[in-house]
Design an enzyme around this catalytic site. Structure first.
Site, PDB file in Angstrom:
ATOM      1  N   CYS A   1      59.603  25.899  42.900  1.00 23.67           N
ATOM      2  CA  CYS A   1      58.384  25.520  43.614  1.00 23.67           C
ATOM      3  C   CYS A   1      57.824  24.210  43.060  1.00 23.67           C
ATOM      4  O   CYS A   1      57.140  24.209  42.026  1.00 23.67           O
ATOM      5  CB  CYS A   1      57.355  26.646  43.485  1.00 23.67           C
ATOM      6  SG  CYS A   1      55.787  26.255  44.263  1.00 23.67           S
TER       7      CYS A   1
ATOM      8  N   CYS B   1      54.032  24.054  42.810  1.00 20.17           N
ATOM      9  CA  CYS B   1      53.435  24.811  41.697  1.00 20.17           C
ATOM     10  C   CYS B   1      53.670  24.092  40.359  1.00 20.17           C
ATOM     11  O   CYS B   1      52.778  24.047  39.525  1.00 20.17           O
ATOM     12  CB  CYS B   1      54.057  26.202  41.573  1.00 20.17           C
ATOM     13  SG  CYS B   1      54.365  27.051  43.110  1.00 20.17           S
ATOM     14  N   ASP B   2      54.857  23.577  40.147  1.00 26.10           N
ATOM     15  CA  ASP B   2      55.250  23.116  38.807  1.00 26.10           C
ATOM     16  C   ASP B   2      55.431  21.608  38.674  1.00 26.10           C
ATOM     17  O   ASP B   2      55.625  21.111  37.563  1.00 26.10           O
ATOM     18  CB  ASP B   2      56.576  23.803  38.398  1.00 26.10           C
ATOM     19  CG  ASP B   2      56.442  25.322  38.428  1.00 26.10           C
ATOM     20  OD1 ASP B   2      55.332  25.828  38.121  1.00 26.10           O
ATOM     21  OD2 ASP B   2      57.429  26.002  38.766  1.00 26.10           O
TER      22      ASP B   2
END
Ligand code: NAP
Length: 306
Positions: A134, A137-138
């Site tokens: 992701c 997200c990261d």
């Protein structure tokens, strides 16, 4: 209590079904693993093809769907479904969870899909330590650093575009010599000066002790191997449908999708499928939402026969 309909999953398909169920005045319950767990949409940085809302954030769009359902009175329970069974000659569907049992006359399966894994050495061991599924997200952890994205679909190209904004260099590793992603995304990515395309290339391994140190790749045409000095690997090689709980109940196709057409009707009367987990041509938010709407018409048609 026996509900008219239980919806399993709270991604775009499940939430659209919840909205249409409320408007149809059906007694409905949405079961979700976690709050907003069901949708890939919430991990999407930007959605640029949902009609009327160009450039909306994925999380924002997911929340709009949910708030709409809540505003109409949809009921949610955060719980993981373990097993589904039939009672009363199939007229009642029983949903077994970690604690409770729930009963309904109809069931909508809208559990979506999860990230596919590459299955190479280092991938599992270093997930969360440089291996990610992701970028939204990261990606921020890799600002100013070098990363690789694996895959050639919409998600891989969107991830690479997102990462190219903050990373020093982005390698796009794809197993063929052409991308599957939408043309408009390909055009945008090809304009990024810090993105390098590695065609006909596969990942051999992701070495590292307690974090990703590099990625070992192989050219499929000439067999040459190379080591890329990178800090993060974003794997975007597609999804697999979350149909594990119904493998014994319903017929699945070779990809593990529930066999159902646009009306969501499956081989079991009163059990319907909506969204990415059913056999379909195009997996997009807009088609998932359409499934959620269509399936409630099928639910009503079925309820009228009881
Ligand atoms: P996808 O379209 O299935 O693409 C998966 C990519 O990964 C393909 O390029 C595939 O290669 C590659 N791949 C698959 N298995 C691999 C393996 N074992 N090793 C290396 N590469 C592998 O998946 P996605 O990008 O996750 O998208 C999922 C669905 O969501 C699609 O229907 C997509 O259109 C949709 N989506 C749409 C949008 C949008 O419209 N903006 C955004 C996100 C997702 P090949 O090309 O060689 O098969």
């Amino acid at each position: 209590m026996i509900y008219d309909v239980i919806i399993v999953g709270s991604g775009p398909a499940g939430l659209a079904a919840a909205i249409y169920a409320q408007r149809a005045r059906l007694s409905a319950l949405v079961l979700e693993k976690e709050y907003m767990s069901g949708g890939q949409v919430v991990n999407t940085y930007e959605v640029d093809n949902y009609p009327g809302l160009p450039g909306i954030g994925g999380f924002e769009l997911g929340m709009k769907f949910r708030e709409h359902a809540e505003k109409l009175g949809a009921q949610f329970v955060n719980i993981e479904v373990r097993h589904i069974a039939l009672e009363d000659e199939g007229r009642i569907k029983v949903v077994y969870t970690d604690g409770e049992e729930y009963r309904a006359r109809t069931l909508i399966l809208a559990m979506g899909a999860s990230y596919r894994h590459l299955g190479v050495p280092g991938e599992k061991e270093l997930t969360g330590m440089g291996v990610s599924y992701c970028a939204t997200c990261d990606g921020a952890f890799f600002k100013g650093r070098k990363v690789a994205v694996v895959g050639g679909g919409d998600v891989a190209v969107e991830d690479a575009l997102f990462l190219a904004r903050g990373c020093e260099r982005v390698y796009l590793i794809h197993r063929r010599d052409e991308l599957r992603a939408a043309g408009i995304l390909q055009e945008q990515l090809k304009k990024c000066e810090n993105v390098e395309f590695l065609w006909d290339t596969e990942v051999v391994s992701i070495p590292g002790e307690d974090h990703v140190e590099c990625v070992k790749i192989r050219n499929k045409k000439d067999g040459t191997e190379r080591v890329l000095d990178i800090d993060g690997v974003f794997i975007a090689v597609g999804t697999i449908p979350n149909t594990g709980i119904v493998t014994k109940l319903l017929h699945l196709d070779d990809n593990g999708c529930i066999v159902a057409s646009e009306d969501g009707v499956t081989e079991i009367p009163g059990i319907f499928a909506a969204g990415d987990l059913r056999t379909k041509q195009l997996r997009q938010i807009v088609t998932a939402v359409a499934d959620g709407a269509n399936v409630i018409t099928s639910v009503q048609t079925y309820l009228n026969t009881l």
